[in-house]
Write a protein that holds these residues in place. Sequence first.
Motif, short mmCIF file in Angstrom:
data_model
loop_
_atom_site.label_atom_id
_atom_site.label_comp_id
_atom_site.label_asym_id
_atom_site.label_seq_id
_atom_site.Cartn_x
_atom_site.Cartn_y
_atom_site.Cartn_z
N MET A 188 0.85 -1.17 0.00
CA MET A 188 0.00 0.00 0.00
C MET A 188 0.90 1.23 0.00
SD MET A 188 -2.84 -1.55 -0.10
CE MET A 188 -3.87 -0.06 -0.17
N THR A 189 0.49 2.24 -0.73
CA THR A 189 1.28 3.47 -0.80
C THR A 189 1.56 4.03 0.58
OG1 THR A 189 -0.73 4.81 -1.02
CG2 THR A 189 0.36 4.13 -3.06
N TYR A 190 0.57 3.90 1.47
CA TYR A 190 0.65 4.56 2.76
C TYR A 190 1.25 3.69 3.86
CZ TYR A 190 -3.95 2.22 2.92
OH TYR A 190 -4.98 1.30 2.82
N ASN A 191 1.59 2.43 3.56
CA ASN A 191 2.09 1.58 4.63
C ASN A 191 3.32 0.78 4.21
OD1 ASN A 191 2.36 0.23 7.03
ND2 ASN A 191 0.43 -0.87 6.91
N GLU A 192 3.12 -0.32 3.46
CA GLU A 192 4.24 -1.20 3.16
C GLU A 192 5.31 -0.54 2.30
OE1 GLU A 192 0.89 -3.50 4.54
OE2 GLU A 192 1.04 -2.10 2.85
N TYR A 193 4.90 0.34 1.39
CA TYR A 193 5.91 1.05 0.60
C TYR A 193 6.79 1.89 1.50
CZ TYR A 193 8.04 3.92 -3.06
OH TYR A 193 8.94 4.56 -3.88
N ALA A 194 6.18 2.52 2.50
CA ALA A 194 6.97 3.29 3.48
C ALA A 194 7.91 2.39 4.25
CB ALA A 194 6.04 4.03 4.43
N GLN A 195 7.50 1.16 4.53
CA GLN A 195 8.37 0.23 5.26
C GLN A 195 9.68 0.00 4.50
OE1 GLN A 195 6.25 -3.37 6.32
NE2 GLN A 195 4.46 -2.22 7.00
N LEU A 196 9.60 -0.02 3.17
CA LEU A 196 10.83 -0.15 2.38
C LEU A 196 11.74 1.05 2.59
CD1 LEU A 196 9.44 -1.48 -1.03
CD2 LEU A 196 10.71 -2.78 0.69
N LEU A 197 11.15 2.22 2.56
CA LEU A 197 11.94 3.45 2.67
C LEU A 197 12.41 3.71 4.10
CD1 LEU A 197 9.73 5.72 0.37
CD2 LEU A 197 11.68 4.28 -0.26
N GLU A 198 11.92 2.91 5.04
CA GLU A 198 12.36 2.99 6.43
C GLU A 198 13.42 1.92 6.73
OE1 GLU A 198 7.91 4.35 7.97
OE2 GLU A 198 8.60 2.27 8.15
N SER A 199 13.79 1.16 5.69
CA SER A 199 14.75 0.06 5.87
C SER A 199 16.14 0.49 5.40
CB SER A 199 14.30 -1.17 5.09
OG SER A 199 13.03 -1.60 5.53
N VAL A 200 17.16 -0.08 6.01
CA VAL A 200 18.54 0.27 5.67
C VAL A 200 19.04 -0.63 4.55
CG1 VAL A 200 20.91 0.32 6.53
CG2 VAL A 200 19.03 1.10 7.99
N ASP A 201 19.61 -0.01 3.53
CA ASP A 201 20.26 -0.74 2.44
C ASP A 201 21.58 -1.28 2.98
OD1 ASP A 201 21.64 -1.60 0.22
OD2 ASP A 201 21.20 0.18 -1.00
N PRO A 202 21.75 -2.62 3.03
CA PRO A 202 22.98 -3.16 3.61
C PRO A 202 24.23 -2.79 2.83
CG PRO A 202 21.68 -4.89 2.55
CD PRO A 202 20.82 -3.68 2.59
N GLU A 203 24.08 -2.41 1.57
CA GLU A 203 25.25 -2.05 0.76
C GLU A 203 25.75 -0.65 1.06
OE1 GLU A 203 24.57 -2.70 -3.35
OE2 GLU A 203 24.19 -4.86 -3.15
N THR A 204 24.84 0.24 1.46
CA THR A 204 25.22 1.63 1.69
C THR A 204 25.18 2.02 3.16
OG1 THR A 204 22.96 2.49 1.45
CG2 THR A 204 24.27 2.22 -0.57
N GLY A 205 24.44 1.27 3.94
CA GLY A 205 24.26 1.64 5.34
C GLY A 205 23.29 2.78 5.53
N GLU A 206 22.67 3.23 4.45
CA GLU A 206 21.69 4.32 4.50
C GLU A 206 20.30 3.76 4.18
OE1 GLU A 206 22.52 7.34 5.40
OE2 GLU A 206 24.68 6.95 5.46
N LEU A 207 19.27 4.57 4.48
CA LEU A 207 17.92 4.16 4.15
C LEU A 207 17.75 4.08 2.63
CD1 LEU A 207 15.69 6.24 6.61
CD2 LEU A 207 16.48 3.89 6.86
N TYR A 208 16.95 3.13 2.20
CA TYR A 208 16.60 3.06 0.79
C TYR A 208 15.87 4.34 0.38
CZ TYR A 208 17.53 -2.00 0.48
OH TYR A 208 18.12 -3.23 0.47
N THR A 209 15.93 4.66 -0.90
CA THR A 209 15.18 5.80 -1.44
C THR A 209 14.26 5.31 -2.54
OG1 THR A 209 16.72 6.37 -3.24
CG2 THR A 209 17.21 7.24 -1.02
N ALA A 210 13.37 6.17 -3.00
CA ALA A 210 12.43 5.80 -4.06
C ALA A 210 13.16 5.38 -5.33
CB ALA A 210 11.48 6.96 -4.34
N ASP A 211 14.35 5.90 -5.55
CA ASP A 211 15.11 5.55 -6.75
C ASP A 211 15.56 4.09 -6.75
OD1 ASP A 211 14.89 8.13 -7.70
OD2 ASP A 211 16.81 8.78 -6.87
#
Length: 391
Positions: free
Chosen positions: A206-229
């Motif tokens: 859902m745009t308002y929930n699970e998609y946000a969960q992705l953007l709240e997760s850390v990319d293990p390759e960068t150590g930073e949060l994922y972005t929409a890109d």
Amino acid sequence: MHRSAPPSASRTRRRAVLAAAAAVASAVLVACSTGAAPTESESAGADGELTPVTLQLQWFAQGQFAGYYAAVDQGFYEAAGLDVTITEGGADIVPQTVLADGGADFAIAWVPKALASREQGAMITDVAQIFQRSGTLQVSFADAGIDSVEDLAGKNVGSWGFGNEFELFAALTEAGLDPMTDVTLVQQAFDMSGLLAGDIDAAQAMTYNEYAQLLESVDPETGELYTADDFSVLDWNDVGTAMLQDAIWASSERLEDPEFEATTVAFIKASIEGWLYARDNPEEAAQIVVDAGSQLGASHQLWMVNETNSLIWPSEGGIGMIDEDAWEQTVDIAMSTRNQDGATVLTAAPDDGAWTNEYVEQALEQLEAEGVDVTGDDFSPIEVELQEGGQ
């Protein structure tokens, strides 16, 4: 399809509804003429009693329902003469069934699911279509090369099931793909762990929930949060297989009672005022939800309020109005699209009592008379900075 009752019956009911609401209107006029704000007693009517109302939600307290919580917090329901209790949902709660069984006065439910319940005997009516657009996505990592529905061929495709799968199945079918042979369906949990772990190539969100969960997760390759890109998104509104979702439902039988009709108009109007507040004050609305006991944190709730606003605004015909084209598309998909079990949502078109704009039109007329913007033509979402884990 329900458009309206015969003219004479419609006028009779409308007069009855207006008469039932006269006490509230009279109290407000008296207050205005004296320069005083209406008291709780005046807003409730001559007897000073608020009408108790129970609203059944689909899920726990969260930004998806911010307008209703705001209507309680800001006193809009009380000013309308209503004492509203919001009952949270859960995995084992079917809001339209609670409504049909008399456990609530109103319920929030997705249109296809509620129509399925109506076909099975639950006499309920959509009285206000709050969400104008679908919030369901299919999300993949950008480097997976899934930029169209056709690109799902040969992929592991996540599906929640439980009636949430029909937009996906309709899209696959329209793209010439057999959902049972051209993709590998994966039973997806109501989170994004399968996508993040690589077990799913394209996950439901859902745009308002699970998609946000992705953007709240850390990319293990960068150590930073994922972005929409980092992701590609298939939006069923763009694909053309969107189905109507959150709506306010009421008992069809009780809508034959003029007193309950008046309560319905008052409830819709105050609920819309809550959504207007959430539109114009998203930060405050998000905090109201957090204070109500939301399970996820402040940044996640602000994201949710913001994205929910985008599903509501702009509302071309006015917030809560049921668009016949969107309704027909929802019904067509519900009747023609089969899921992995070979089942459709509906076996026949819903009868005339499945929806009505009668009550939301009255609510909108009152709001417009007060100079309120009920279409939100100039709405634009705010920028939300998510925090790790949604905190």
